[in-house]
Motif scaffolding. Structure first.
Motif, PDB file in Angstrom:
ATOM      1  N   LEU A 107       0.836  -1.203   0.000  1.00 15.98           N
ATOM      2  CA  LEU A 107       0.000   0.000   0.000  1.00 15.98           C
ATOM      3  C   LEU A 107       0.871   1.254   0.000  1.00 15.98           C
ATOM      4  CD1 LEU A 107      -2.884  -0.752   2.564  1.00 15.98           C
ATOM      5  CD2 LEU A 107      -3.128  -0.383   0.112  1.00 15.98           C
ATOM      6  N   TRP A 108       1.876   1.252   0.841  1.00 15.68           N
ATOM      7  CA  TRP A 108       2.805   2.383   0.948  1.00 15.68           C
ATOM      8  C   TRP A 108       3.529   2.629  -0.371  1.00 15.68           C
ATOM      9  CZ3 TRP A 108       5.263   6.419   3.095  1.00 15.68           C
ATOM     10  CH2 TRP A 108       6.622   6.610   2.824  1.00 15.68           C
ATOM     11  N   LEU A 109       4.063   1.548  -0.952  1.00 15.14           N
ATOM     12  CA  LEU A 109       4.848   1.678  -2.182  1.00 15.14           C
ATOM     13  C   LEU A 109       3.984   2.153  -3.362  1.00 15.14           C
ATOM     14  CD1 LEU A 109       7.027  -1.540  -1.766  1.00 15.14           C
ATOM     15  CD2 LEU A 109       7.878   0.820  -1.772  1.00 15.14           C
ATOM     16  N   VAL A 110       2.729   1.694  -3.427  1.00 14.68           N
ATOM     17  CA  VAL A 110       1.836   2.131  -4.503  1.00 14.68           C
ATOM     18  C   VAL A 110       1.518   3.619  -4.353  1.00 14.68           C
ATOM     19  CG1 VAL A 110      -0.509   1.944  -5.442  1.00 14.68           C
ATOM     20  CG2 VAL A 110       0.803  -0.127  -4.993  1.00 14.68           C
ATOM     21  N   GLU A 111       1.169   4.047  -3.151  1.00 17.61           N
ATOM     22  CA  GLU A 111       0.825   5.453  -2.929  1.00 17.61           C
ATOM     23  C   GLU A 111       2.040   6.356  -3.197  1.00 17.61           C
ATOM     24  OE1 GLU A 111      -2.280   6.039  -3.055  1.00 17.61           O
ATOM     25  OE2 GLU A 111      -2.970   6.503  -1.020  1.00 17.61           O
ATOM     26  N   LYS A 112       3.220   5.875  -2.824  1.00 19.94           N
ATOM     27  CA  LYS A 112       4.452   6.629  -3.045  1.00 19.94           C
ATOM     28  C   LYS A 112       4.753   6.765  -4.540  1.00 19.94           C
ATOM     29  CE  LYS A 112       9.190   6.594  -1.232  1.00 19.94           C
ATOM     30  NZ  LYS A 112      10.053   6.024  -2.259  1.00 19.94           N
ATOM     31  N   HIS A 147       5.239   6.215  10.932  1.00 16.00           N
ATOM     32  CA  HIS A 147       6.486   5.491  11.165  1.00 16.00           C
ATOM     33  C   HIS A 147       6.224   4.415  12.214  1.00 16.00           C
ATOM     34  CE1 HIS A 147      11.065   5.680  11.573  1.00 16.00           C
ATOM     35  NE2 HIS A 147      10.693   4.805  12.499  1.00 16.00           N
ATOM     36  N   TYR A 148       6.492   3.158  11.843  1.00 16.03           N
ATOM     37  CA  TYR A 148       6.276   2.045  12.762  1.00 16.03           C
ATOM     38  C   TYR A 148       7.533   1.174  12.771  1.00 16.03           C
ATOM     39  CZ  TYR A 148       3.147  -1.054  15.408  1.00 16.03           C
ATOM     40  OH  TYR A 148       2.528  -1.793  16.391  1.00 16.03           O
ATOM     41  N   ASN A 149       7.602   0.247  13.724  1.00 16.30           N
ATOM     42  CA  ASN A 149       8.817  -0.563  13.859  1.00 16.30           C
ATOM     43  C   ASN A 149       9.167  -1.319  12.584  1.00 16.30           C
ATOM     44  OD1 ASN A 149       9.212   0.186  16.520  1.00 16.30           O
ATOM     45  ND2 ASN A 149       7.973  -1.504  17.330  1.00 16.30           N
ATOM     46  N   ASP A 205      14.062   3.876   3.033  1.00 15.53           N
ATOM     47  CA  ASP A 205      13.373   4.991   2.389  1.00 15.53           C
ATOM     48  C   ASP A 205      13.711   6.295   3.107  1.00 15.53           C
ATOM     49  OD1 ASP A 205      10.924   5.703   0.473  1.00 15.53           O
ATOM     50  OD2 ASP A 205      10.680   6.791   2.357  1.00 15.53           O
ATOM     51  N   VAL A 206      14.018   7.341   2.356  1.00  9.60           N
ATOM     52  CA  VAL A 206      14.431   8.630   2.925  1.00  9.60           C
ATOM     53  C   VAL A 206      13.339   9.221   3.810  1.00  9.60           C
ATOM     54  CG1 VAL A 206      15.118  11.000   2.397  1.00  9.60           C
ATOM     55  CG2 VAL A 206      15.982   9.108   0.992  1.00  9.60           C
ATOM     56  N   ALA A 207      12.100   9.189   3.342  1.00  4.63           N
ATOM     57  CA  ALA A 207      10.996   9.762   4.112  1.00  4.63           C
ATOM     58  C   ALA A 207      10.787   9.018   5.424  1.00  4.63           C
ATOM     59  CB  ALA A 207       9.704   9.730   3.286  1.00  4.63           C
ATOM     60  N   TYR A 208      10.966   7.701   5.392  1.00  2.00           N
ATOM     61  CA  TYR A 208      10.818   6.906   6.606  1.00  2.00           C
ATOM     62  C   TYR A 208      11.918   7.258   7.597  1.00  2.00           C
ATOM     63  CZ  TYR A 208      10.624   2.869   9.739  1.00  2.00           C
ATOM     64  OH  TYR A 208      10.538   2.063  10.859  1.00  2.00           O
ATOM     65  N   LYS A 209      13.159   7.326   7.096  1.00  2.27           N
ATOM     66  CA  LYS A 209      14.296   7.619   7.968  1.00  2.27           C
ATOM     67  C   LYS A 209      14.243   9.031   8.537  1.00  2.27           C
ATOM     68  CE  LYS A 209      17.598   6.274   5.073  1.00  2.27           C
ATOM     69  NZ  LYS A 209      18.945   5.904   4.576  1.00  2.27           N
ATOM     70  N   SER A 236      11.622  10.468   9.726  1.00  2.69           N
ATOM     71  CA  SER A 236      10.548  10.590  10.716  1.00  2.69           C
ATOM     72  C   SER A 236      10.862   9.739  11.943  1.00  2.69           C
ATOM     73  CB  SER A 236       9.222  10.144  10.099  1.00  2.69           C
ATOM     74  OG  SER A 236       9.318   8.798   9.643  1.00  2.69           O
ATOM     75  N   ASN A 237      10.166  10.018  13.020  1.00  5.87           N
ATOM     76  CA  ASN A 237      10.320   9.270  14.261  1.00  5.87           C
ATOM     77  C   ASN A 237       9.135   8.339  14.471  1.00  5.87           C
ATOM     78  OD1 ASN A 237      12.752  10.640  15.017  1.00  5.87           O
ATOM     79  ND2 ASN A 237      11.493  12.397  15.653  1.00  5.87           N
ATOM     80  N   TYR A 238       9.266   7.443  15.413  1.00  4.60           N
ATOM     81  CA  TYR A 238       8.230   6.458  15.707  1.00  4.60           C
ATOM     82  C   TYR A 238       6.881   7.139  15.942  1.00  4.60           C
ATOM     83  CZ  TYR A 238       5.595   2.750  17.959  1.00  4.60           C
ATOM     84  OH  TYR A 238       4.632   1.846  18.288  1.00  4.60           O
ATOM     85  N   ASP A 239       5.848   6.633  15.288  1.00  3.80           N
ATOM     86  CA  ASP A 239       4.461   7.066  15.428  1.00  3.80           C
ATOM     87  C   ASP A 239       4.175   8.425  14.784  1.00  3.80           C
ATOM     88  OD1 ASP A 239       2.067   5.951  16.203  1.00  3.80           O
ATOM     89  OD2 ASP A 239       1.940   7.121  18.044  1.00  3.80           O
ATOM     90  N   GLU A 240       5.183   9.000  14.125  1.00  3.77           N
ATOM     91  CA  GLU A 240       4.971  10.263  13.408  1.00  3.77           C
ATOM     92  C   GLU A 240       4.434   9.972  12.008  1.00  3.77           C
ATOM     93  OE1 GLU A 240       8.301  13.399  15.208  1.00  3.77           O
ATOM     94  OE2 GLU A 240       8.547  12.508  13.205  1.00  3.77           O
ATOM     95  N   GLU A 241       3.689  10.956  11.471  1.00  3.09           N
ATOM     96  CA  GLU A 241       3.220  10.837  10.096  1.00  3.09           C
ATOM     97  C   GLU A 241       4.384  11.009   9.132  1.00  3.09           C
ATOM     98  OE1 GLU A 241       0.367  13.229   6.974  1.00  3.09           O
ATOM     99  OE2 GLU A 241      -0.303  13.107   9.067  1.00  3.09           O
ATOM    100  N   ILE A 242       4.409  10.166   8.104  1.00  3.46           N
ATOM    101  CA  ILE A 242       5.469  10.228   7.093  1.00  3.46           C
ATOM    102  C   ILE A 242       4.950  11.042   5.897  1.00  3.46           C
ATOM    103  CG2 ILE A 242       7.004   8.898   5.594  1.00  3.46           C
ATOM    104  CD1 ILE A 242       6.466   6.488   7.469  1.00  3.46           C
ATOM    105  N   VAL A 243       5.712  12.017   5.495  1.00  2.83           N
ATOM    106  CA  VAL A 243       5.320  12.827   4.335  1.00  2.83           C
ATOM    107  C   VAL A 243       5.772  12.096   3.073  1.00  2.83           C
ATOM    108  CG1 VAL A 243       5.551  15.030   3.150  1.00  2.83           C
ATOM    109  CG2 VAL A 243       5.546  14.945   5.653  1.00  2.83           C
ATOM    110  N   ILE A 244       4.772  11.766   2.235  1.00  7.73           N
ATOM    111  CA  ILE A 244       5.116  11.061   0.980  1.00  7.73           C
ATOM    112  C   ILE A 244       5.643  12.057  -0.046  1.00  7.73           C
ATOM    113  CG2 ILE A 244       4.164   9.730  -0.965  1.00  7.73           C
ATOM    114  CD1 ILE A 244       2.267   8.411   0.937  1.00  7.73           C
TER     115      ILE A 244
END
Length: 365
Positions: A244-249, A266-268, A351-355, A357-365
């Motif tokens: 889902l993430w990769l398609v939206e990205k 951002h999750y574990n 992924d740059v956007a994932y890295k 962000s911090n745990y439980d924060e929203e990731i900007v696509i």
């Protein structure tokens, strides 16, 4: 003496049969207008035309304006009496009165009976009304305010259930059990509908710009192309979320917009949609409750933990996607759909956007 009474009984039956035949004939004649009518001015049967004319009908001492249909003699122009049109005119006046006074309409009564799968007779028995009363209402007669409110109230399944229980002694036991089974099924569907509505509200809070129909199409596409290219009938939950993430990205990159406007955090184990954490589960609950997916829980001996297998129930939402959106889903699934959950976690962790962000924060696509 016996013969005398038998003769009386025979006459009684014959008279009643004649009355029934006469009534049936009258009802049949009201179902359609006659081809020719008798004109008193011309003194013969004549052809006629119809015109529309606004007139007031006095309904319960209340003037109701309707567009009356009138039969006019083609030879002398006199107004003719046609019972069919007069009946329709009166029904139109009654209907307008009912609408103005918020009374139940004939089709609403039929719809309620149909929902619960009950005849006029059973419906009347359940409500404690006469069968003839329900028949009249469905043919266009005006209901009393009390009866109208009662009928409207039982359109709600829980209210019908209460009335059914309270009047069970009026109903044959076999019919009571059948109707009770129907209403219990309807109540269950009603509760499920309310639960879906609540889940949908939460989804819109988590994803304010979500396009639910597009999301369903995207998910249907994940399974369609997973089966086509990787012969998979199910996806592990982690794989499902990463795809889902990769398609939206990819959609944002190629089309300048996401397909479903899902938001991720951002999750574990990499990005997951908002509302998809185990303690929340709103996204998967919604998809299960709307019968789009099914989910089985197994225990993995290899990883010594529960694994969640997701399968598709309904593929039709795939048609919600445009050709270019389908191509993006196909491209991502073809490239990443064959990877293991662990490998997809590694891909998302890099992924740059994932890295960023911090745990439980929203990731900007």
């Amino acid at each position: 003496m016996v013969e005398f009474f038998l003769e009386l009984l025979k006459q009684f039956i014959n008279n009643n049969q004649l009355q029934l035949v006469k009534r049936a004939k009258e009802m049949y004649e009201l179902k359609k207008p006659k081809e020719r009518l008798f004109c008193e001015q011309c003194g013969k049967l004549v052809g006629y035309k119809t015109i529309k004319k606004k007139e007031n009908y006095n309904v319960k001492n209340y003037p109701i304006e309707v567009e009356r249909t009138i039969a006019i003699c083609e030879e002398c122009g006199a107004e003719l009496l046609e019972p069919y049109y007069e009946n329709e005119n009166l029904k139109a006046a009654y209907r307008k009165y009912a609408e103005l006074n918020n009374l139940v309409l004939p089709e609403e009564i039929k719809e309620i009976r149909s929902k619960y799968n009950v005849s006029q007779t059973l419906f009347a028995l359940i409500l404690g009304l006469g069968e003839a009363t329900i028949q009249r209402y469905e043919m266009g007669s005006l209901p009393t305010k009390v009866n109208s409110d009662l009928i409207k109230r039982v359109s709600e399944p829980i209210e019908f259930y209460k009335i059914l229980k309270s009047n069970k002694d009026n109903i044959p036991d076999i019919e009571y059990k059948r109707i009770l089974g129907n209403i219990q099924r309807i109540l269950k569907e009603f509760e499920n509908k309310l639960e879906v509505q609540e889940l949908e509200k939460i989804l819109y809070i988590k994803h304010p710009e979500i396009d639910i129909e597009k999301m369903k199409g995207l998910i249907a596409g994940l399974f369609y192309y997973s089966n086509k290219y990787h012969h998979k009938d199910f996806l592990y939950k982690t794989v499902f979320f990463k795809l889902l993430w990769l398609v939206e990205k990819e959609s944002k990159k190629s089309l300048g917009r996401q397909i479903a406007n899902l938001k991720f955090i951002h999750y574990n184990y990499g990005p997951i949609p908002k509302g998809a954490k185990n303690e929340e589960g709103v996204l998967l609950d919604y998809l299960i409750k709307t019968n789009l997916i099914r989910m089985n829980i197994d225990f993995s001996k290899k990883f010594l933990q529960e694994t969640y297998k997701i399968g598709l129930v309904d593929q039709t939402p795939l048609r919600n996607l445009t050709d270019e959106e389908r191509k993006i889903v196909e491209k991502i699934v073809k490239k990443y759909g064959g990877l293991s959950a662990r490998k997809l976690v590694e891909v998302s962790h890099n992924d740059v956007a994932y890295k960023s962000s911090n745990y439980d924060e929203e990731i900007v696509i």
